[in-house]
Design a protein around this motif. Structure first.
Motif, PDB file in Angstrom:
ATOM      1  N   ASP A 146      34.689  53.131  30.954  1.00 41.11           N
ATOM      2  CA  ASP A 146      33.790  52.022  30.570  1.00 41.11           C
ATOM      3  C   ASP A 146      34.560  50.738  30.278  1.00 41.11           C
ATOM      4  O   ASP A 146      34.121  49.656  30.629  1.00 41.11           O
ATOM      5  N   ASP A 147      35.688  50.888  29.568  1.00 45.16           N
ATOM      6  CA  ASP A 147      36.410  49.692  29.116  1.00 45.16           C
ATOM      7  C   ASP A 147      36.999  48.910  30.288  1.00 45.16           C
ATOM      8  O   ASP A 147      37.066  47.685  30.248  1.00 45.16           O
ATOM      9  N   VAL A 148      37.398  49.620  31.338  1.00 44.20           N
ATOM     10  CA  VAL A 148      37.920  48.950  32.533  1.00 44.20           C
ATOM     11  C   VAL A 148      36.785  48.170  33.202  1.00 44.20           C
ATOM     12  O   VAL A 148      36.944  47.007  33.585  1.00 44.20           O
ATOM     13  N   LEU A 149      35.617  48.800  33.290  1.00 48.51           N
ATOM     14  CA  LEU A 149      34.445  48.126  33.861  1.00 48.51           C
ATOM     15  C   LEU A 149      34.071  46.899  33.027  1.00 48.51           C
ATOM     16  O   LEU A 149      33.841  45.815  33.570  1.00 48.51           O
ATOM     17  N   VAL A 150      34.065  47.067  31.714  1.00 48.28           N
ATOM     18  CA  VAL A 150      33.730  45.943  30.830  1.00 48.28           C
ATOM     19  C   VAL A 150      34.713  44.791  31.061  1.00 48.28           C
ATOM     20  O   VAL A 150      34.317  43.620  31.127  1.00 48.28           O
ATOM     21  N   GLY A 151      35.995  45.119  31.230  1.00 45.55           N
ATOM     22  CA  GLY A 151      37.009  44.091  31.494  1.00 45.55           C
ATOM     23  C   GLY A 151      36.718  43.312  32.775  1.00 45.55           C
ATOM     24  O   GLY A 151      36.826  42.071  32.799  1.00 45.55           O
ATOM     25  N   LEU A 152      36.320  44.017  33.833  1.00 45.43           N
ATOM     26  CA  LEU A 152      35.988  43.343  35.094  1.00 45.43           C
ATOM     27  C   LEU A 152      34.732  42.490  34.925  1.00 45.43           C
ATOM     28  O   LEU A 152      34.639  41.375  35.450  1.00 45.43           O
ATOM     29  N   MET A 153      33.757  43.016  34.174  1.00 45.51           N
ATOM     30  CA  MET A 153      32.536  42.252  33.923  1.00 45.51           C
ATOM     31  C   MET A 153      32.865  40.971  33.143  1.00 45.51           C
ATOM     32  O   MET A 153      32.321  39.903  33.431  1.00 45.51           O
ATOM     33  N   GLU A 154      33.784  41.097  32.185  1.00 46.60           N
ATOM     34  CA  GLU A 154      34.183  39.902  31.423  1.00 46.60           C
ATOM     35  C   GLU A 154      34.838  38.865  32.325  1.00 46.60           C
ATOM     36  O   GLU A 154      34.559  37.669  32.198  1.00 46.60           O
ATOM     37  N   ARG A 155      35.709  39.330  33.213  1.00 49.55           N
ATOM     38  CA  ARG A 155      36.368  38.375  34.130  1.00 49.55           C
ATOM     39  C   ARG A 155      35.329  37.589  34.911  1.00 49.55           C
ATOM     40  O   ARG A 155      35.425  36.369  35.049  1.00 49.55           O
ATOM     41  N   ALA A 156      34.335  38.307  35.439  1.00 51.37           N
ATOM     42  CA  ALA A 156      33.307  37.656  36.253  1.00 51.37           C
ATOM     43  C   ALA A 156      32.408  36.762  35.388  1.00 51.37           C
ATOM     44  O   ALA A 156      32.007  35.681  35.807  1.00 51.37           O
ATOM     45  N   TYR A 157      32.124  37.228  34.187  1.00 45.30           N
ATOM     46  CA  TYR A 157      31.209  36.503  33.292  1.00 45.30           C
ATOM     47  C   TYR A 157      31.825  35.186  32.821  1.00 45.30           C
ATOM     48  O   TYR A 157      31.172  34.143  32.799  1.00 45.30           O
ATOM     49  N   LEU A 158      33.094  35.247  32.460  1.00 46.47           N
ATOM     50  CA  LEU A 158      33.740  34.086  31.830  1.00 46.47           C
ATOM     51  C   LEU A 158      34.167  33.025  32.842  1.00 46.47           C
ATOM     52  O   LEU A 158      34.455  31.899  32.470  1.00 46.47           O
TER      53      LEU A 158
END
Length: 200
Positions: A146-158
Motif C-alpha cells: 500500500d505504501d508504495v502505491l500511496v507514494g506513487l499517488m502522491e507523486r502524481a497528486y502533488l
C-alpha cells in the motif's frame, strides 16, 4: 460520446476541482478494489484532499460488502465513491485525473489513448512493462505494498506537470502503438499463433 460526458461524472459526484483517482474494473478480489480504498485512506490520512472513484459492475457481492464496510467504518463516503457499471466507460475514464490499475487489463490502454496518466501497481515489473514506461508514459511498480502505491499517488497528486507530461506521452505512445493498423497486426499475430499451435 459527447465532450461534456467526462464532466458529468465529476458533476454527479460533486468533485469540482479535486484531483480524482479512479479504479475501473469488475468488482472482485482479482481487481483489488479493497487495496485501492486502503491506499486512499492512507493517502487522505497524510492530509491530501483528493477524491477516489470505483467504476465497474459488482461480480462478487461478499467482496463488495468488505469494500463497502471499509469505506463506511473509515468514514470515507464523502471522498470515495462507487458508481457501478458504465456503458460509456471511456467518459468515466476521461473524468479521471489518474487511473490506478492494480490488475492487468485493457482499461490501462484506453486511459493512455485518451491521455490519462496511469499508475500500475502490483503486477508488472517496470522493466517488463511494454506500453507503460515508468516515469515516461506512466508510473509502474510491481510492489503490492500500500505504501508504495500511496507514494506513487502522491507523486502524481502533488505534481500537475508530471500528470500532464505522462498523459501526453501516453497518448502519443498509444497513437503510434495502438493505431488501428497496429491492433489489426497484433490480432493477426495472435490468430497466426493459435493456428500454428493447432497445426502442430
Amino acid at each position: 460520446a459527447n465532450d461534456q460526458a467526462p464532466e458529468s461524472v465529476r458533476r454527479e459526484l460533486g468533485i469540482g476541482e479535486h484531483v480524482l483517482f479512479g479504479l475501473v474494473g469488475r468488482v472482485n478480489k482479482s481487481k483489488r478494489q479493497l487495496d485501492f480504498v486502503r491506499a486512499a485512506r492512507k493517502f487522505l490520512d497524510k492530509g491530501h484532499d483528493a477524491r477516489f472513484v470505483l467504476v465497474g459492475r459488482i461480480d462478487d457481492q461478499d467482496y463488495w460488502r468488505e469494500v463497502e464496510t471499509f469505506i463506511a467504518t473509515n468514514d470515507l463516503a464523502s471522498r470515495v465513491f462507487a458508481i457501478g457499471h458504465r456503458d460509456d466507460a471511456a467518459s468515466a475514464i476521461a473524468s479521471l485525473d489518474v487511473l490506478v490499475s492494480l490488475a492487468a487489463g485493457s482499461v490501462m490502454y484506453e486511459a493512455m489513448a485518451i491521455g490519462r496518466p496511469v499508475i500500475s501497481a502490483g503486477f508488472t515489473k517496470p522493466e517488463d512493462s511494454t506500453h507503460l514506461i515508468d516515469g515516461m508514459t506512466g508510473l509502474v511498480t510491481d510492489s503490492r505494498d500500500d505504501d508504495v502505491l500511496v507514494g506513487l499517488m502522491e507523486r502524481a497528486y502533488l505534481d500537475r506537470g508530471l500528470r500532464d507530461r505522462l498523459g501526453s506521452a501516453a497518448r502519443e505512445w498509444a497513437n503510434s502503438h495502438f493505431s488501428t493498423a497496429a491492433l489489426v497486426d497484433a490480432t493477426e499475430q495472435v490468430y497466426e499463433k493459435l493456428l500454428a499451435s493447432h497445426r502442430e
